[in-house]
Design an enzyme around this catalytic site. Sequence first.
Site, mmCIF file in Angstrom:
data_model
loop_
_atom_site.group_PDB
_atom_site.id
_atom_site.type_symbol
_atom_site.label_atom_id
_atom_site.label_comp_id
_atom_site.label_asym_id
_atom_site.label_seq_id
_atom_site.Cartn_x
_atom_site.Cartn_y
_atom_site.Cartn_z
ATOM 1 N N GLY A 52 29.245 36.777 40.908
ATOM 2 C CA GLY A 52 28.054 36.935 39.592
ATOM 3 C C GLY A 52 26.973 37.574 39.952
ATOM 4 N N GLY A 98 26.511 47.608 42.365
ATOM 5 C CA GLY A 98 27.388 47.869 43.362
ATOM 6 C C GLY A 98 28.576 47.026 43.225
ATOM 7 C CG HIS A 99 28.661 43.007 41.955
ATOM 8 N ND1 HIS A 99 27.683 42.558 41.897
ATOM 9 C CD2 HIS A 99 29.310 42.168 42.949
ATOM 10 C CE1 HIS A 99 27.347 41.569 42.643
ATOM 11 N NE2 HIS A 99 28.484 41.319 43.479
#
Length: 291
Positions: free
Chosen positions: A28, A33-34
């Site tokens: 989370g 990037g995620h």
Amino acid sequence: MQVTRTLPELRECLTTRPRPIGLVPTMGFLHAGHLALVRRARAECATAAVSIFVNPAQFGPQEDLARYPRDLPRDLRMLESAGADVVWVPEADEVYPRGYQTYVTVGRVAEPLEGAARPGHFRGVATVVAKLFNAFTPDHAYFGQKDAQQAAVIRQMARDLNFPPEIIVCPTIRESDGLAMSSRNTYLDPQERRAAAVLYRALSAAMIAYQRGQRSADNLRAAMRDTLSTEPLAKMEYVSAADPDTLQELDRVDGNALFSMAVRIGKTRLIDNFLLKDGSWDTGLIQGKGE
Ligand code: PAF
């Protein structure tokens, strides 16, 4: 986008979703990037699935589990706009119910560098990723190159334990001054944030030395150390020039090599790396330039 909480709910939801399933495991507090991983899963798979779980098993007793940043509503908005189909947000006792006692310990590749600096960290990572693989039964699983040793540990675990998903490692996404995106960057005050760009400069110094013909791994590690020492707020934990698969330190850099480091900026511990593979450098992507 369907948000699920319990394991039966997740399994039920996945039965109606088309394959291939691409899984992006996260803790989370998402950043670009995620989202790059989610977009890649979206592009390559019929179902893009994401987990959000701050995994207590991978934090040491002196580490930042309690203050690790969390913002679920923001994460869900970001995932929706990146095209995620399924999100699992379990509670800790859903993943580690009362009486839980089974852990996955990966061998040599998990021992040096982050494994030495953070005892038990990779045991926690391998355990939760094994559980995520069982929960989602993904066909592809997406991880970031920033956590290069984590990717090597997961690859080893998947090979050793016959986990089916293909492990796909995606480039590090960077801020405009080169700082690798990380949820932990939020701990940096403005002065520390400026200082943190020294990691990228230090990795660049090793790359430039290599490009000028330097092949001694000691000298390439020294190039990184010298650059880090120019920043008063940076306290080096390690610099490494290692084999990217085994993570063993090299004497000479004649083939593939992972240049990596862990550095404290104030109280915040940052890691970063450049990968030299098949003669070309994977230094990541500066956000806005092709990302
Ligand atoms: O890289 C991370 O965010 C975590 O280590 C992971 C892979 C989600 C496991 O908790």
